[in-house]
Write a protein that holds these residues in place. Sequence first.
Motif, mmCIF file in Angstrom:
data_model
loop_
_atom_site.group_PDB
_atom_site.id
_atom_site.type_symbol
_atom_site.label_atom_id
_atom_site.label_comp_id
_atom_site.label_asym_id
_atom_site.label_seq_id
_atom_site.Cartn_x
_atom_site.Cartn_y
_atom_site.Cartn_z
ATOM 1 N N GLY A 15 0.794 -1.208 -0.005
ATOM 2 C CA GLY A 15 -0.085 0.186 0.064
ATOM 3 C C GLY A 15 0.867 1.151 -0.055
ATOM 4 N N SER A 16 0.328 2.477 -0.319
ATOM 5 C CA SER A 16 0.885 3.572 -0.582
ATOM 6 C C SER A 16 1.491 3.981 0.948
ATOM 7 C CB SER A 16 -0.042 4.750 -1.220
ATOM 8 O OG SER A 16 -1.266 4.742 -0.536
ATOM 9 N N GLN A 17 0.727 3.601 1.952
ATOM 10 C CA GLN A 17 1.419 4.231 3.346
ATOM 11 C C GLN A 17 2.701 3.791 3.728
ATOM 12 O OE1 GLN A 17 -1.059 1.683 2.785
ATOM 13 N NE2 GLN A 17 -0.324 0.003 3.891
ATOM 14 N N THR A 18 3.379 2.874 2.663
ATOM 15 C CA THR A 18 4.810 2.346 2.746
ATOM 16 C C THR A 18 5.771 3.708 2.987
ATOM 17 O OG1 THR A 18 4.936 1.733 0.815
ATOM 18 C CG2 THR A 18 4.458 -0.199 2.239
ATOM 19 N N CYS A 19 5.333 4.625 2.167
ATOM 20 C CA CYS A 19 6.189 5.677 1.842
ATOM 21 C C CYS A 19 7.585 5.358 1.098
ATOM 22 C CB CYS A 19 6.647 6.245 3.122
ATOM 23 S SG CYS A 19 5.255 6.814 4.267
ATOM 24 N N ILE A 20 7.210 4.249 0.285
ATOM 25 C CA ILE A 20 8.318 3.795 -0.714
ATOM 26 C C ILE A 20 8.525 5.294 -1.775
ATOM 27 C CG2 ILE A 20 9.275 2.293 -2.247
ATOM 28 C CD1 ILE A 20 7.923 0.055 -0.750
ATOM 29 N N PRO A 21 9.587 5.655 -2.016
ATOM 30 C CA PRO A 21 9.690 6.555 -2.975
ATOM 31 C C PRO A 21 9.469 5.969 -4.578
ATOM 32 C CG PRO A 21 11.506 7.044 -1.652
ATOM 33 C CD PRO A 21 10.852 5.617 -1.163
ATOM 34 N N ALA B 277 -11.042 14.289 8.826
ATOM 35 C CA ALA B 277 -10.292 13.867 7.376
ATOM 36 C C ALA B 277 -9.905 12.469 8.189
ATOM 37 C CB ALA B 277 -9.132 14.830 7.409
ATOM 38 N N HIS B 278 -10.093 11.826 7.252
ATOM 39 C CA HIS B 278 -9.735 10.266 7.550
ATOM 40 C C HIS B 278 -9.134 9.495 6.368
ATOM 41 C CE1 HIS B 278 -13.566 8.526 6.160
ATOM 42 N NE2 HIS B 278 -13.927 9.661 6.528
ATOM 43 N N THR B 279 -8.644 8.089 6.747
ATOM 44 C CA THR B 279 -8.299 7.419 5.475
ATOM 45 C C THR B 279 -9.197 6.308 5.227
ATOM 46 O OG1 THR B 279 -7.172 6.097 7.174
ATOM 47 C CG2 THR B 279 -5.770 7.789 5.956
ATOM 48 N N SER B 280 -9.352 5.704 4.253
ATOM 49 C CA SER B 280 -10.003 4.506 4.085
ATOM 50 C C SER B 280 -9.222 3.337 3.535
ATOM 51 C CB SER B 280 -11.202 4.954 3.132
ATOM 52 O OG SER B 280 -10.936 5.118 1.929
ATOM 53 N N ALA B 281 -9.611 1.999 3.915
ATOM 54 C CA ALA B 281 -8.716 0.958 3.370
ATOM 55 C C ALA B 281 -8.854 0.665 2.141
ATOM 56 C CB ALA B 281 -9.101 -0.339 4.327
ATOM 57 N N THR B 282 -8.074 0.091 1.437
ATOM 58 C CA THR B 282 -8.205 -0.323 -0.164
ATOM 59 C C THR B 282 -8.939 -1.566 0.151
ATOM 60 O OG1 THR B 282 -5.483 0.219 -0.181
ATOM 61 C CG2 THR B 282 -6.708 -1.156 -1.883
ATOM 62 N N PRO B 283 -10.160 -1.540 -0.868
ATOM 63 C CA PRO B 283 -11.086 -2.424 -0.815
ATOM 64 C C PRO B 283 -10.615 -3.635 -1.555
ATOM 65 C CG PRO B 283 -11.586 -0.820 -2.331
ATOM 66 C CD PRO B 283 -10.306 -0.321 -1.663
ATOM 67 N N PRO B 284 -11.118 -4.899 -1.367
ATOM 68 C CA PRO B 284 -10.994 -6.080 -1.815
ATOM 69 C C PRO B 284 -10.851 -5.994 -3.499
ATOM 70 C CG PRO B 284 -12.354 -6.630 0.115
ATOM 71 C CD PRO B 284 -12.349 -5.087 -0.207
ATOM 72 N N GLY B 285 -11.616 -5.320 -4.023
ATOM 73 C CA GLY B 285 -11.732 -5.143 -5.430
ATOM 74 C C GLY B 285 -10.628 -4.613 -5.913
ATOM 75 N N VAL B 286 -9.926 -3.663 -5.414
ATOM 76 C CA VAL B 286 -8.517 -3.061 -6.133
ATOM 77 C C VAL B 286 -7.607 -4.112 -5.973
ATOM 78 C CG1 VAL B 286 -6.822 -1.310 -5.566
ATOM 79 C CG2 VAL B 286 -9.349 -0.682 -5.210
ATOM 80 N N GLU C 22 4.252 -3.124 -6.972
ATOM 81 C CA GLU C 22 2.893 -2.662 -7.208
ATOM 82 C C GLU C 22 2.549 -2.201 -6.012
ATOM 83 O OE1 GLU C 22 -0.414 -2.144 -9.458
ATOM 84 O OE2 GLU C 22 1.509 -3.002 -10.356
ATOM 85 N N ILE C 23 2.375 -0.722 -5.804
ATOM 86 C CA ILE C 23 1.864 -0.020 -4.786
ATOM 87 C C ILE C 23 0.325 0.641 -5.073
ATOM 88 C CG2 ILE C 23 1.853 2.175 -3.473
ATOM 89 C CD1 ILE C 23 5.070 2.083 -4.148
ATOM 90 N N LEU C 24 -0.412 0.094 -4.134
ATOM 91 C CA LEU C 24 -1.914 0.258 -4.331
ATOM 92 C C LEU C 24 -2.372 1.454 -3.164
ATOM 93 C CD1 LEU C 24 -3.295 -3.284 -4.261
ATOM 94 C CD2 LEU C 24 -2.745 -1.962 -6.063
ATOM 95 N N PRO C 25 -3.063 2.602 -3.865
ATOM 96 C CA PRO C 25 -3.411 3.719 -2.995
ATOM 97 C C PRO C 25 -4.351 3.358 -1.914
ATOM 98 C CG PRO C 25 -4.325 4.055 -5.060
ATOM 99 C CD PRO C 25 -3.602 2.649 -5.001
#
Length: 177
Positions: free
Chosen positions: A8-14, A59-68, A24-27
């Motif tokens: 996921g994008s929360q990894t902060c990998i450049p 303001a909040h985050t939402s989890a990457t859904p299974p469909g993504v 593959e980074i999923l937002p």
Amino acid sequence: MPVAIVTGSQTCIPRALADSYEIEILPYGLELKNRSYRDGVDITPEEFYRYLPTVDGLAHTSATPPGVFLEAFERLSARAEGILVITIASGMSTIHHNAIIASTTFTGAPVRVLDSRTAAMAQGFVVIEAAKAAQARASLDECYLVAEEASHKVDLYAYISTFDYLKKSGRVTAVKA
């Protein structure tokens, strides 16, 4: 590559580093002023932090859904024999649960899901170690073991300059803030 690495994008990998390791980074989702954004796609971290102080409401985050996850698995199974998903700590988000749901319904290639037990770049280091193993043509099980071992070697330290946003989101009470 025999194994595709997903996180996921929360990894902060450049982005350049992710591209060089074919990660593959999923937002994940960001909700600001009743508008949805995909981290790194619709809004950059810099834009988010500039915008955040202007948000009066939640303001909040939402989890990457299974469909993504399923869409990514479909795309990646065309070039990989197996897929390893490394998620943010399951105690911090439902992303891990959503990845497991997707992995149990996907039939295109074997998928394994690892709880990194951490977040941010600490999670990123776990992902990078797995990606290095994948580039060395390690098997899915070998990549999983490399990532699992790395997850026991990292620690996450965070500095929070203000609790205002955590209070607004309801993650901490006013008294704790």
